[in-house]
Write a protein that holds these residues in place. Structure first.
Motif, PDB file in Angstrom:
ATOM      1  N   GLY A 303       0.809  -1.214   0.000  1.00 37.55           N
ATOM      2  CA  GLY A 303       0.000   0.000   0.000  1.00 37.55           C
ATOM      3  C   GLY A 303       0.838   1.258   0.000  1.00 37.55           C
ATOM      4  O   GLY A 303       2.010   1.249   0.368  1.00 37.55           O
ATOM      5  N   GLU A 304       0.234   2.356  -0.413  1.00 36.28           N
ATOM      6  CA  GLU A 304       0.960   3.619  -0.562  1.00 36.28           C
ATOM      7  C   GLU A 304       1.583   4.115   0.736  1.00 36.28           C
ATOM      8  O   GLU A 304       2.677   4.683   0.732  1.00 36.28           O
ATOM      9  CB  GLU A 304       0.022   4.695  -1.126  1.00 36.28           C
ATOM     10  CG  GLU A 304      -0.399   4.458  -2.565  1.00 36.28           C
ATOM     11  CD  GLU A 304      -1.242   5.603  -3.109  1.00 36.28           C
ATOM     12  OE1 GLU A 304      -1.539   6.533  -2.329  1.00 36.28           O
ATOM     13  OE2 GLU A 304      -1.594   5.562  -4.296  1.00 36.28           O
ATOM     14  N   ASP A 305       0.912   3.921   1.864  1.00 35.06           N
ATOM     15  CA  ASP A 305       1.392   4.494   3.117  1.00 35.06           C
ATOM     16  C   ASP A 305       2.752   3.948   3.539  1.00 35.06           C
ATOM     17  O   ASP A 305       3.440   4.571   4.364  1.00 35.06           O
ATOM     18  CB  ASP A 305       0.378   4.245   4.242  1.00 35.06           C
ATOM     19  CG  ASP A 305      -0.888   5.080   4.065  1.00 35.06           C
ATOM     20  OD1 ASP A 305      -0.850   6.026   3.255  1.00 35.06           O
ATOM     21  OD2 ASP A 305      -1.901   4.770   4.715  1.00 35.06           O
ATOM     22  N   ALA A 306       3.149   2.789   3.015  1.00 38.36           N
ATOM     23  CA  ALA A 306       4.436   2.199   3.379  1.00 38.36           C
ATOM     24  C   ALA A 306       5.555   2.567   2.406  1.00 38.36           C
ATOM     25  O   ALA A 306       6.688   2.118   2.567  1.00 38.36           O
ATOM     26  CB  ALA A 306       4.311   0.673   3.464  1.00 38.36           C
ATOM     27  N   LEU A 307       5.257   3.379   1.399  1.00 30.78           N
ATOM     28  CA  LEU A 307       6.270   3.748   0.413  1.00 30.78           C
ATOM     29  C   LEU A 307       7.327   4.672   1.013  1.00 30.78           C
ATOM     30  O   LEU A 307       7.037   5.472   1.905  1.00 30.78           O
ATOM     31  CB  LEU A 307       5.613   4.460  -0.773  1.00 30.78           C
ATOM     32  CG  LEU A 307       4.827   3.594  -1.750  1.00 30.78           C
ATOM     33  CD1 LEU A 307       4.102   4.472  -2.753  1.00 30.78           C
ATOM     34  CD2 LEU A 307       5.739   2.601  -2.465  1.00 30.78           C
ATOM     35  N   PRO A 308       8.555   4.605   0.490  1.00 33.84           N
ATOM     36  CA  PRO A 308       9.563   5.575   0.910  1.00 33.84           C
ATOM     37  C   PRO A 308       9.262   6.953   0.328  1.00 33.84           C
ATOM     38  O   PRO A 308       8.687   7.054  -0.767  1.00 33.84           O
ATOM     39  CB  PRO A 308      10.865   5.002   0.313  1.00 33.84           C
ATOM     40  CG  PRO A 308      10.412   4.197  -0.865  1.00 33.84           C
ATOM     41  CD  PRO A 308       9.066   3.636  -0.488  1.00 33.84           C
ATOM     42  N   PHE A 309       9.618   7.996   1.080  1.00 29.27           N
ATOM     43  CA  PHE A 309       9.486   9.384   0.623  1.00 29.27           C
ATOM     44  C   PHE A 309       8.047   9.694   0.222  1.00 29.27           C
ATOM     45  O   PHE A 309       7.760  10.158  -0.889  1.00 29.27           O
ATOM     46  CB  PHE A 309      10.449   9.662  -0.540  1.00 29.27           C
ATOM     47  CG  PHE A 309      11.813   9.042  -0.367  1.00 29.27           C
ATOM     48  CD1 PHE A 309      12.536   9.233   0.804  1.00 29.27           C
ATOM     49  CD2 PHE A 309      12.370   8.252  -1.358  1.00 29.27           C
ATOM     50  CE1 PHE A 309      13.786   8.650   0.975  1.00 29.27           C
ATOM     51  CE2 PHE A 309      13.619   7.670  -1.204  1.00 29.27           C
ATOM     52  CZ  PHE A 309      14.334   7.863  -0.035  1.00 29.27           C
ATOM     53  N   LEU A 310       7.144   9.440   1.150  1.00 29.87           N
ATOM     54  CA  LEU A 310       5.710   9.460   0.858  1.00 29.87           C
ATOM     55  C   LEU A 310       5.208  10.829   0.426  1.00 29.87           C
ATOM     56  O   LEU A 310       4.388  10.946  -0.494  1.00 29.87           O
ATOM     57  CB  LEU A 310       4.933   8.975   2.087  1.00 29.87           C
ATOM     58  CG  LEU A 310       3.446   8.697   1.902  1.00 29.87           C
ATOM     59  CD1 LEU A 310       3.213   7.668   0.802  1.00 29.87           C
ATOM     60  CD2 LEU A 310       2.823   8.233   3.210  1.00 29.87           C
ATOM     61  N   ASP A 311       5.688  11.913   1.083  1.00 26.44           N
ATOM     62  CA  ASP A 311       5.238  13.257   0.705  1.00 26.44           C
ATOM     63  C   ASP A 311       5.579  13.562  -0.754  1.00 26.44           C
ATOM     64  O   ASP A 311       4.762  14.115  -1.498  1.00 26.44           O
ATOM     65  CB  ASP A 311       5.856  14.309   1.628  1.00 26.44           C
ATOM     66  CG  ASP A 311       5.286  14.263   3.037  1.00 26.44           C
ATOM     67  OD1 ASP A 311       4.225  13.633   3.220  1.00 26.44           O
ATOM     68  OD2 ASP A 311       5.909  14.842   3.943  1.00 26.44           O
ATOM     69  N   SER A 312       6.797  13.204  -1.145  1.00 25.67           N
ATOM     70  CA  SER A 312       7.207  13.446  -2.531  1.00 25.67           C
ATOM     71  C   SER A 312       6.399  12.583  -3.495  1.00 25.67           C
ATOM     72  O   SER A 312       6.033  13.029  -4.593  1.00 25.67           O
ATOM     73  CB  SER A 312       8.703  13.159  -2.691  1.00 25.67           C
ATOM     74  OG  SER A 312       9.464  14.040  -1.894  1.00 25.67           O
ATOM     75  N   TYR A 313       6.129  11.354  -3.092  1.00 25.94           N
ATOM     76  CA  TYR A 313       5.305  10.467  -3.931  1.00 25.94           C
ATOM     77  C   TYR A 313       3.947  11.098  -4.209  1.00 25.94           C
ATOM     78  O   TYR A 313       3.511  11.179  -5.364  1.00 25.94           O
ATOM     79  CB  TYR A 313       5.140   9.113  -3.239  1.00 25.94           C
ATOM     80  CG  TYR A 313       4.055   8.249  -3.850  1.00 25.94           C
ATOM     81  CD1 TYR A 313       4.310   7.484  -4.979  1.00 25.94           C
ATOM     82  CD2 TYR A 313       2.772   8.211  -3.301  1.00 25.94           C
ATOM     83  CE1 TYR A 313       3.315   6.690  -5.549  1.00 25.94           C
ATOM     84  CE2 TYR A 313       1.775   7.424  -3.858  1.00 25.94           C
ATOM     85  CZ  TYR A 313       2.053   6.664  -4.980  1.00 25.94           C
ATOM     86  OH  TYR A 313       1.058   5.897  -5.551  1.00 25.94           O
ATOM     87  N   HIS A 314       3.251  11.544  -3.147  1.00 24.44           N
ATOM     88  CA  HIS A 314       1.916  12.108  -3.335  1.00 24.44           C
ATOM     89  C   HIS A 314       1.962  13.356  -4.215  1.00 24.44           C
ATOM     90  O   HIS A 314       1.126  13.522  -5.124  1.00 24.44           O
ATOM     91  CB  HIS A 314       1.300  12.446  -1.984  1.00 24.44           C
ATOM     92  CG  HIS A 314       0.792  11.248  -1.231  1.00 24.44           C
ATOM     93  ND1 HIS A 314      -0.065  10.331  -1.799  1.00 24.44           N
ATOM     94  CD2 HIS A 314       1.029  10.814   0.033  1.00 24.44           C
ATOM     95  CE1 HIS A 314      -0.345   9.388  -0.916  1.00 24.44           C
ATOM     96  NE2 HIS A 314       0.300   9.653   0.205  1.00 24.44           N
ATOM     97  N   GLN A 315       2.934  14.222  -3.966  1.00 22.22           N
ATOM     98  CA  GLN A 315       3.016  15.457  -4.740  1.00 22.22           C
ATOM     99  C   GLN A 315       3.261  15.168  -6.221  1.00 22.22           C
ATOM    100  O   GLN A 315       2.578  15.707  -7.098  1.00 22.22           O
ATOM    101  CB  GLN A 315       4.125  16.347  -4.193  1.00 22.22           C
ATOM    102  CG  GLN A 315       4.291  17.642  -4.994  1.00 22.22           C
ATOM    103  CD  GLN A 315       5.452  18.479  -4.498  1.00 22.22           C
ATOM    104  OE1 GLN A 315       5.963  18.282  -3.395  1.00 22.22           O
ATOM    105  NE2 GLN A 315       5.879  19.432  -5.320  1.00 22.22           N
ATOM    106  N   LEU A 316       4.231  14.327  -6.510  1.00 18.82           N
ATOM    107  CA  LEU A 316       4.580  14.065  -7.900  1.00 18.82           C
ATOM    108  C   LEU A 316       3.517  13.224  -8.603  1.00 18.82           C
ATOM    109  O   LEU A 316       3.263  13.411  -9.796  1.00 18.82           O
ATOM    110  CB  LEU A 316       5.947  13.375  -7.967  1.00 18.82           C
ATOM    111  CG  LEU A 316       7.123  14.261  -7.524  1.00 18.82           C
ATOM    112  CD1 LEU A 316       8.387  13.435  -7.353  1.00 18.82           C
ATOM    113  CD2 LEU A 316       7.356  15.384  -8.544  1.00 18.82           C
ATOM    114  N   ARG A 317       2.888  12.304  -7.885  1.00 19.69           N
ATOM    115  CA  ARG A 317       1.832  11.501  -8.487  1.00 19.69           C
ATOM    116  C   ARG A 317       0.660  12.371  -8.914  1.00 19.69           C
ATOM    117  O   ARG A 317       0.056  12.179  -9.983  1.00 19.69           O
ATOM    118  CB  ARG A 317       1.367  10.427  -7.498  1.00 19.69           C
ATOM    119  CG  ARG A 317       0.176   9.600  -7.944  1.00 19.69           C
ATOM    120  CD  ARG A 317       0.458   8.827  -9.227  1.00 19.69           C
ATOM    121  NE  ARG A 317       1.101   7.554  -8.979  1.00 19.69           N
ATOM    122  CZ  ARG A 317       1.507   6.729  -9.936  1.00 19.69           C
ATOM    123  NH1 ARG A 317       1.353   7.070 -11.201  1.00 19.69           N
ATOM    124  NH2 ARG A 317       2.103   5.588  -9.653  1.00 19.69           N
TER     125      ARG A 317
END
Length: 395
Positions: A303-317
């Motif tokens: 799931g997404e919540d366990a991804l590394p660098f989560l803030d950057s993931y959400h912003q760029l996605r």
């Protein structure tokens, strides 16, 4: 132990901040054995105090055929850097220098003049090939591509990229671990297809496999005839497929027609556009493929919540074109890798759980990516349980 492991794994290269957090952890767990004596790998980080990377020069072209790729990498790097600073970390200053002209000595002079301690880039494969022939580079450097030599010989030069050849080798190792022996290969009839096909073939043969046929197809024509030839006698145990989505979606229905519907198909990340499209990708059901964690979070980490660098993931996605998302993730990991270069040099076996995979450094400074596996089911990538690190143990 899990909190300590996460703390060290998430180390950004800011050693002072890491030890402040370690002190907090020890205060919270005073009776823990590691609170009395930290693990040797953690203690080794103490020697890196004062060697943190605070200023990075980035060599990327502002013009030419690689400008679009460079811009996506730069966007990922900048967004992640800003998120890190907003999160209270000191971060590393970034100085972007146009590398369009390709004068490496001038680029390094400019980097030194600006006070940079390390370099990200160049991106151009020919420039990386020129660098890896040197005895050493003027500043610790993370190139954004892999050179053409068999080995990188330049001291201080690391190489990292989203190599399709790397993915093909991982597919070959996994196929052999799964007990398959006879492989058919389908790759486009292009320079890229030849290189990736050779990477798969060499790894497959080195691990005792057999190639039944290599089919070099025309991407502009229907896949029907090429697929038929690829799986004709002698019958393979699996099909390795290198293809973009539009072509890849034609292959499984063709196998059903011949019939070869039970033939396992293994592929690289290139057949997945990076966003769920069940109606279109239904034709890929059953196909196994590797991809970066940021593209298949459910398969990679649950799931997404366990991804590394989560803030950057959400912003760029949210902000990016899906076709450029892997390159933006590459920019994030390039920044993180560069901040850790002193750690990689001082502590063998260090790795980064990043946006583009689990990253570790080979003996010659080339970064290897270990990727999660997924399998299409009802047109959506689902997890595939891989033997833990076993496929990575093969040559």
């Amino acid at each position: 132990w899990l909190a300590l492991t996460d703390l060290v794994r998430d180390n950004s290269g800011d050693i002072e901040r890491l030890f402040q957090r370690l002190d907090d952890w020890r205060n919270q767990h005073p009776e823990h054995p590691a609170a009395r004596r930290l693990p040797s790998k953690v203690l080794a980080l103490r020697d890196l105090r004062g060697r943190e990377i605070r200023h990075v020069a980035v060599f990327l072209p502002e013009g030419g055929p690689l400008a679009g790729v460079a811009d996506a990498i730069k966007q990922g790097m900048r967004a992640h850097h800003l998120n890190e600073v907003n999160d209270g970390a000191s971060g590393s200053r970034l100085s972007f220098i146009d590398s369009t002209e390709g004068d490496l000595d001038a680029l390094y002079r400019e980097a030194r003049n600006r006070g940079a301690q390390a370099v990200i880039g160049p991106l151009d494969k020919d420039l990386v090939s020129r660098l890896e022939q040197r005895e050493q580079v003027p500043l610790p450097t993370l190139a954004l591509n892999y050179g053409t030599a068999a080995h990188n010989q330049a001291e201080g030069l690391f190489q990292y990229g989203l190599s399709a050849e790397n993915e093909a080798r991982q597919v070959a190792r996994r196929g052999r671990v799964d007990g398959l022996r006879r492989a058919a290969v389908m790759v486009p009839d292009t320079d890229w297809g030849r290189r990736v096909g050779e990477a798969f073939r060499d790894t497959w043969l080195a691990n005792g496999g057999e190639i039944t046929r290599t089919e070099r197809y025309n991407p502009g024509r229907p896949a029907t005839e090429s697929t038929r030839r690829a799986v004709s006698s002698p019958r393979p145990d699996m099909l390795f497929l290198l293809a973009l989505p539009e072509y890849a979606r034609q292959v499984p229905p063709t196998l059903d027609y011949y019939p070869a519907s039970e033939l396992p198909v293994y592929a690289t990340s290139h057949l997945y556009e990076g966003r769920p499209q069940p109606r279109l990708d239904k034709d890929l059901d059953g196909v196994r493929f590797v991809d970066i964690p940021w593209q298949i979070p459910d398969a990679a980490v649950g799931g997404e919540d366990a991804l590394p660098f989560l803030d950057s993931y959400h912003q760029l996605r949210e902000e990016s074109d899906p076709s450029l998302f892997r390159l933006m993730a590459m920019g994030v990991d390039a920044y993180e890798l560069t901040r850790r270069l002193p750690q990689f040099q001082a502590i063998p076996g260090s790795e980064l759980f990043g946006a583009t995979g689990t990253l570790n450094v080979a003996d010659d400074g080339r970064i290897q990516r270990q990727l999660p596996w997924a399998r299409f089911s009802d047109g959506v990538p689902q997890p595939v349980i891989a033997p833990i690190r076993l496929d990575n143990a093969l040559p």
